[in-house]
Design an enzyme around this catalytic site. Sequence first.
Site, short mmCIF file in Angstrom:
data_model
loop_
_atom_site.label_atom_id
_atom_site.label_comp_id
_atom_site.label_asym_id
_atom_site.label_seq_id
_atom_site.Cartn_x
_atom_site.Cartn_y
_atom_site.Cartn_z
N GLU A 109 0.79 -1.23 0.00
CA GLU A 109 0.00 0.00 0.00
C GLU A 109 0.83 1.28 0.00
OE1 GLU A 109 -3.51 0.10 -0.11
OE2 GLU A 109 -3.17 -2.00 -0.62
N SER A 392 -60.78 6.63 20.75
CA SER A 392 -61.31 7.22 21.99
C SER A 392 -60.24 7.63 22.99
CB SER A 392 -62.28 6.24 22.65
OG SER A 392 -63.44 6.07 21.86
#
Length: 702
Positions: A109, A392
């Site tokens: 890398e 309700s």
Amino acid sequence: MNNNSSGFFQRFKAKIKPIHQRVRRVNKKFHLLKWMTVVVLMLILCLSSYLTYMAKTAHVDNLESSLSKTTEIFDVNNKKAGELYAQKGTYVNLNRISSNIPKAVLSTEDRNFYHEYGFSVKGMARAVLLLIKNKILGRDYISGGGSTLTQQLVKNAYLSQEQTFTRKLKELFLSIQVENDYTKHQILTMYLNNAYFGNGVWGVQDASQKYFGKNASQLNPADSAVLAGMLTSPSAFNPIDHPVAARDRRNVVLQLMVENKKITQSQANYYKSTPIELNDTYVRKDGYKYPYYFDSVIDEAIDKYGLTESEIMNKGYRIYTNLNQNQQAAMQQNFDNNLLFPANAADGIQVQAASVAVSPTTGGVSAVVGGRGQHVFRGFNRANQIKRQPGSTMKPLAVYTPALQAGYKYDSSLVDKKKSYGSNHYTPKNYDNQYQGSVPMYEALAQSMNAPAVWLLNQIGVNKGYDSVKNFNIPVTKNDKNLALALGGLSTGVSPQQMAGAYTAFANGGKVMKPFYIRKIVDSTGKVIVDNTQTQSGRQIMSSGIAKEMTSMMLGVFNNGTGVDAKPYGYSVAGKTGSTEADNTGSSDATKDKWIIGYTPDLVVATWEGFDSTNSTHHLENLSGTGVGALFRNEMQTMLPYTKNSSFDTEDASTLAKEKNNNSNNSVWNTIQDKANQVGSALEDKAKDLIDGAKSLFGGGN
């Protein structure tokens, strides 16, 4: 051919020459080149200043602590309740990582890692050339660009994976800042622990366990080369899914290690000839113990405090919440019990449900479950995201509270008749289509009668009911300003969490609280970034006396009303049931939503039940609203033991009414007795006077 070419160039020069001369005259007169140079330099300066500021304010100095720590969730007692992580593995120091791993990684890398300052000049030049090429080809991205190991770390920690020039510039400046704040040793450690290795595994320690059944400290050059080879494309080169590609890639890495003088050619040849021996001993940590609660915590951190999901999951925060682990565990166990729910539909679709528990004194959400079945990370949470008609359960908010505020009493007589209202002839019906003519308010509430509720709202005025609902923090619009509001007819609907928040006012002396999850957030360095630890003040929307009177009426719901089957054994609970009718199903008993909201002085619980999509084959039965009773009862019985078990300071309204009547009857009887005694005393005095007079008349005196 040559003559033709020569002639072409001569003609071209002849045409260009006057243009060139004009440009020179303009440049000489206006110093055009100098001004262009100044503008370009200013743009570069501004861009550099912005990127430097961005890098300085990115809190790069927190990077190591945020990567090495997992975000932790703490409960209301500051005890650890779980963990949040996405791009996180088991973090290990460099001395616990085999030296073969960094040798392989750096060879592949970033060979010049120890000789560069966060970026590669060659790599950046290559990126510029690729940018120019892509621009010519009409592409708005960079195909590659030789990122250094530090740049890769920064990209994973701070930036998106988008290949743009802007992101590349940010990456460059952040990399320089990382190099300013950390040593190469620290940067390499962070990179190896933050790299992705496929199959949901992050960091070299977990990758070593996943692929080789070893700790990272035990890997030889061949195994290390396998891991290093995966970094460019974890999906393409992981040895579980692509063993041949992984082997070939490993051999390439081994040869790169030879070129970088990390191993000899003979060692590389030996390792190239060995097979990849897989052994998966990785066990994924599962700290997501309370999924719907943790989902809600993440949502609140994003929506209310501006954090991102990635930051929350990966930056090592300590998040302190209102979670009660005992109540949450109890609620989850109840939702796992299929016996507490109606049967599935014929096609196997489950009846869904959601519950939320809130402290009425603080507004803190102590428990929440947003559905049945398999949980999806940050998926649909019905407890705080559904918009359903409350039925309700709206009556106490829209009708009875404003009625008491307008001067009515808990035992005031209400008209219970089938009546039509307004030009549209709105005609509410009681569930059983039975009417008593008149009924006391507490009985109308406990039995959830529709006709008296609408009549009462009409008496006090729709505007008062509408304003009352808004005071309870329920979202309403002008379209809701009608008598249907009494029965929960809303244009947008509500969530269980909103209803639970509204009912805190009844349990909290008239003070309504907004439900919330997070008390405090501390970053990985110990800095407090969110602080809600001060006691929430709430908002007084009714007097404590009216709240007490409302509680006395709602105690009747569970003692002798529609919530009898939902009453928890051994506890006094007040609240309200509710249901909504399912249209176009062909059944008069078809129900879309069922609700129960109940509370004690210590806890408010709102529970909803129904199908996500209601139709002729997916609906509940029994419009009375009692079907959710088994779930609610068990929830309360298993959660209330983890409260203070405070008692209400009032009794059931029906009991108060009887006592009032008895006192009234006793008062009348006492008055009659007093009057009788007074009359008796007067008669006795008169009789005595007559006797004394007679004695005097007939000489019987002294």
